[in-house]
Write a protein that holds these residues in place. Sequence first.
Motif, mmCIF file in Angstrom:
data_model
loop_
_atom_site.group_PDB
_atom_site.id
_atom_site.type_symbol
_atom_site.label_atom_id
_atom_site.label_comp_id
_atom_site.label_asym_id
_atom_site.label_seq_id
_atom_site.Cartn_x
_atom_site.Cartn_y
_atom_site.Cartn_z
ATOM 1 N N GLY A 282 0.794 -1.222 0.000
ATOM 2 C CA GLY A 282 0.000 0.000 0.000
ATOM 3 C C GLY A 282 0.828 1.275 0.000
ATOM 4 N N ASN A 283 0.147 2.369 -0.297
ATOM 5 C CA ASN A 283 0.745 3.708 -0.312
ATOM 6 C C ASN A 283 -0.093 4.650 0.548
ATOM 7 O OD1 ASN A 283 2.714 3.109 -2.511
ATOM 8 N ND2 ASN A 283 0.834 2.845 -3.704
ATOM 9 N N SER A 284 0.568 5.605 1.157
ATOM 10 C CA SER A 284 -0.158 6.569 1.988
ATOM 11 C C SER A 284 -0.976 7.521 1.126
ATOM 12 C CB SER A 284 0.831 7.378 2.833
ATOM 13 O OG SER A 284 0.154 8.454 3.485
ATOM 14 N N PHE A 285 -2.240 7.716 1.510
ATOM 15 C CA PHE A 285 -3.069 8.721 0.823
ATOM 16 C C PHE A 285 -3.260 9.966 1.697
ATOM 17 C CE2 PHE A 285 -6.046 5.435 2.474
ATOM 18 C CZ PHE A 285 -6.801 6.183 3.360
ATOM 19 N N LEU A 286 -2.366 10.181 2.639
ATOM 20 C CA LEU A 286 -2.441 11.387 3.477
ATOM 21 C C LEU A 286 -2.497 12.673 2.649
ATOM 22 C CD1 LEU A 286 -2.453 12.823 6.200
ATOM 23 C CD2 LEU A 286 0.042 12.556 6.297
ATOM 24 N N PRO A 287 -1.730 12.784 1.536
ATOM 25 C CA PRO A 287 -1.846 14.012 0.730
ATOM 26 C C PRO A 287 -3.271 14.296 0.270
ATOM 27 C CG PRO A 287 0.092 12.766 0.054
ATOM 28 C CD PRO A 287 -0.666 11.885 1.014
ATOM 29 N N LEU A 288 -4.056 13.262 -0.025
ATOM 30 C CA LEU A 288 -5.442 13.472 -0.445
ATOM 31 C C LEU A 288 -6.260 14.077 0.685
ATOM 32 C CD1 LEU A 288 -6.226 10.133 -2.365
ATOM 33 C CD2 LEU A 288 -5.367 12.290 -3.300
ATOM 34 N N LEU A 289 -6.024 13.582 1.905
ATOM 35 C CA LEU A 289 -6.765 14.097 3.058
ATOM 36 C C LEU A 289 -6.436 15.567 3.309
ATOM 37 C CD1 LEU A 289 -6.379 11.080 5.539
ATOM 38 C CD2 LEU A 289 -8.125 11.460 3.787
ATOM 39 N N LYS A 290 -5.234 15.959 2.925
ATOM 40 C CA LYS A 290 -4.804 17.359 3.102
ATOM 41 C C LYS A 290 -5.184 18.249 1.923
ATOM 42 C CE LYS A 290 -0.960 16.502 6.273
ATOM 43 N NZ LYS A 290 0.497 16.603 6.486
ATOM 44 N N GLY A 291 -5.917 17.661 0.961
ATOM 45 C CA GLY A 291 -6.428 18.481 -0.133
ATOM 46 C C GLY A 291 -5.614 18.472 -1.400
ATOM 47 N N GLN A 292 -4.561 17.646 -1.460
ATOM 48 C CA GLN A 292 -3.755 17.569 -2.680
ATOM 49 C C GLN A 292 -4.309 16.464 -3.579
ATOM 50 O OE1 GLN A 292 0.482 17.219 -1.625
ATOM 51 N NE2 GLN A 292 -0.067 18.022 0.393
ATOM 52 N N ASP A 293 -4.677 16.790 -4.791
ATOM 53 C CA ASP A 293 -5.270 15.808 -5.702
ATOM 54 C C ASP A 293 -4.171 15.115 -6.494
ATOM 55 O OD1 ASP A 293 -7.255 14.357 -7.000
ATOM 56 O OD2 ASP A 293 -7.484 15.856 -8.584
ATOM 57 N N VAL A 294 -3.517 14.139 -5.865
ATOM 58 C CA VAL A 294 -2.386 13.446 -6.490
ATOM 59 C C VAL A 294 -2.704 11.956 -6.657
ATOM 60 C CG1 VAL A 294 -0.684 15.066 -5.571
ATOM 61 C CG2 VAL A 294 -1.302 13.042 -4.233
ATOM 62 N N GLN A 295 -2.053 11.334 -7.632
ATOM 63 C CA GLN A 295 -2.269 9.902 -7.852
ATOM 64 C C GLN A 295 -1.612 9.091 -6.741
ATOM 65 O OE1 GLN A 295 -0.191 7.329 -10.976
ATOM 66 N NE2 GLN A 295 -2.218 7.520 -11.900
ATOM 67 N N VAL A 296 -2.380 8.191 -6.150
ATOM 68 C CA VAL A 296 -1.856 7.292 -5.118
ATOM 69 C C VAL A 296 -1.493 5.946 -5.729
ATOM 70 C CG1 VAL A 296 -2.399 6.128 -2.927
ATOM 71 C CG2 VAL A 296 -3.213 8.458 -3.342
ATOM 72 N N ASN A 297 -2.343 5.461 -6.627
ATOM 73 C CA ASN A 297 -2.120 4.174 -7.300
ATOM 74 C C ASN A 297 -2.445 4.300 -8.784
ATOM 75 O OD1 ASN A 297 -1.746 2.321 -4.861
ATOM 76 N ND2 ASN A 297 -3.750 3.192 -4.409
ATOM 77 N N GLN A 298 -1.583 3.744 -9.621
ATOM 78 C CA GLN A 298 -1.914 3.646 -11.045
ATOM 79 C C GLN A 298 -2.962 2.558 -11.253
ATOM 80 O OE1 GLN A 298 1.290 2.387 -13.621
ATOM 81 N NE2 GLN A 298 0.077 2.652 -15.495
ATOM 82 N N TYR A 299 -2.774 1.456 -10.504
ATOM 83 C CA TYR A 299 -3.677 0.303 -10.607
ATOM 84 C C TYR A 299 -4.131 -0.137 -9.226
ATOM 85 C CZ TYR A 299 -1.618 -0.643 -15.301
ATOM 86 O OH TYR A 299 -1.195 -0.577 -16.604
ATOM 87 N N VAL A 300 -5.299 -0.789 -9.181
ATOM 88 C CA VAL A 300 -5.661 -1.638 -8.043
ATOM 89 C C VAL A 300 -5.947 -3.023 -8.614
ATOM 90 C CG1 VAL A 300 -6.520 0.192 -6.538
ATOM 91 C CG2 VAL A 300 -8.096 -0.919 -8.126
ATOM 92 N N TYR A 301 -5.815 -4.032 -7.748
ATOM 93 C CA TYR A 301 -5.899 -5.417 -8.202
ATOM 94 C C TYR A 301 -6.953 -6.184 -7.414
ATOM 95 C CZ TYR A 301 -1.279 -4.072 -9.955
ATOM 96 O OH TYR A 301 -0.241 -3.416 -10.569
#
Length: 455
Positions: A282-301
């Motif tokens: 996994g990868n941290s999605f903390l940036p999303l919670l802080k309002g940054q619209d960045v890619q966390v995952n290219q794919y999910v499986y």
Amino acid sequence: MKKPNMIFYLADDQDVYDYGCYGNEKVNTSAVDRLAKEGMLFTSAFTAQAICAPSRSQLFTGNYPLKNGCFANHTATRPDIKSVTTQMKNLGYEVVLAGKSHVKPESVYQWDREWEPVPKKDVPREYIPLDSIEGYFKTTKKPFCMFITSKYPHGKYFDVENPNANDIKFYPFNEHKKKDKAFVKSKAGYYRSIEEDNTQLEGVLKLVDNYLNDNTLFVYSADHGVSGKFTVKDIGLKVPFVVRWPKVIKSGTTSNQLIHYTDVLPTFMNIAGGNPIEDMDGNSFLPLLKGQDVQVNQYVYGVRTNQNILNSEVFPSRMIRNQRYKYIRNFNSLEVVEQNLTGKPNVDYFIKRGAKAHKKEPLEELYDLQNDPFEQHNLTQNPELQSVKEKLKQDLFSWMKSQGDFLDGNIGNMPIITPKGKKGFKLDQDTPRRKIPDSIKSTLKKGDYIVIEHW
């Protein structure tokens, strides 16, 4: 800043489409809807397996089912994995489980506190331990990470008298059942069970409001969808995911970025001041919670293992998905079953049986989710999408290899798996839902299957 408390509320077997905040106006999910208004709603959150134990193990380990070991229901996480209990304790947190567990072994999941669900009259399932949760909120001094795990709305459902199909919201995958009285009755009971879980969640949020301050992160989700249980369709793998964190998350916001259950533990560790573990999926999605619209995952499986469920059959599937396209491979489909046979009649009986049990599912499926969100139109033969399909297929096979998958992607390789010892549903034995002819019972011998050591 003082470390925040973290609470993760997990419902059981509820479709992402059955919430007011996700567009269903006919179901009562007012507590979840409130969280969405006060926090962030995710439209593209996923688990890798639409089944109880494998879904939860991802949350607690940060790894996909095949890597963490729990890829068939009722199986155990690998004993050498450091789960949320170890990772968050090392960052100064108490780690608590309140409600349904369904993960093992105890050596991997060493909760500081663990409270079982409690009996309650006139309802079909046990309740979350609200009294214990309240007592803890009142007295705790350390920052904590608590998983509140409900048994609702999982069946057995409430018995609703005289149900009306007009009170149910139907979708392309189930609208053909509008006149099916048994289906409507079950769905009405399911809606009533959702309402009961909403009551539980309201109780928890009241306790949070009464005893905890704004420095509390609250996540709501449900472990997988019931309408797509045991499949790798979005109706099984796509999950509701709502996060409230006052003063950090802007209220009433939405994120369309792909996130995954394996991302939860890395995110919690990140928030607690820790560093990501290199071997975690996994990868941290903390940036999303802080309002940054960045890619966390290219794919999910996604992973499907039909063995060790009541309808145990040999029909493994794998899925890869980006924001728009999804590729599914059903490795024992009827169109390739002859190539999967081993020459051993007793083994081949179960391989053929598995293919016939899912005879409508082809080897390959490709969906344009932007135009076909309910996966009704298989585009594998579309000439304009062959490069898309091939890219997804190759990336899926690479991921499978990195996960240590017992499948290698090739046609003609159909290993069957069995539990170590006597636990689990063995292929050559009856289950309550599946009968095996006497002539084939107890015929699978050592060498016919792969033994899963940590079953």
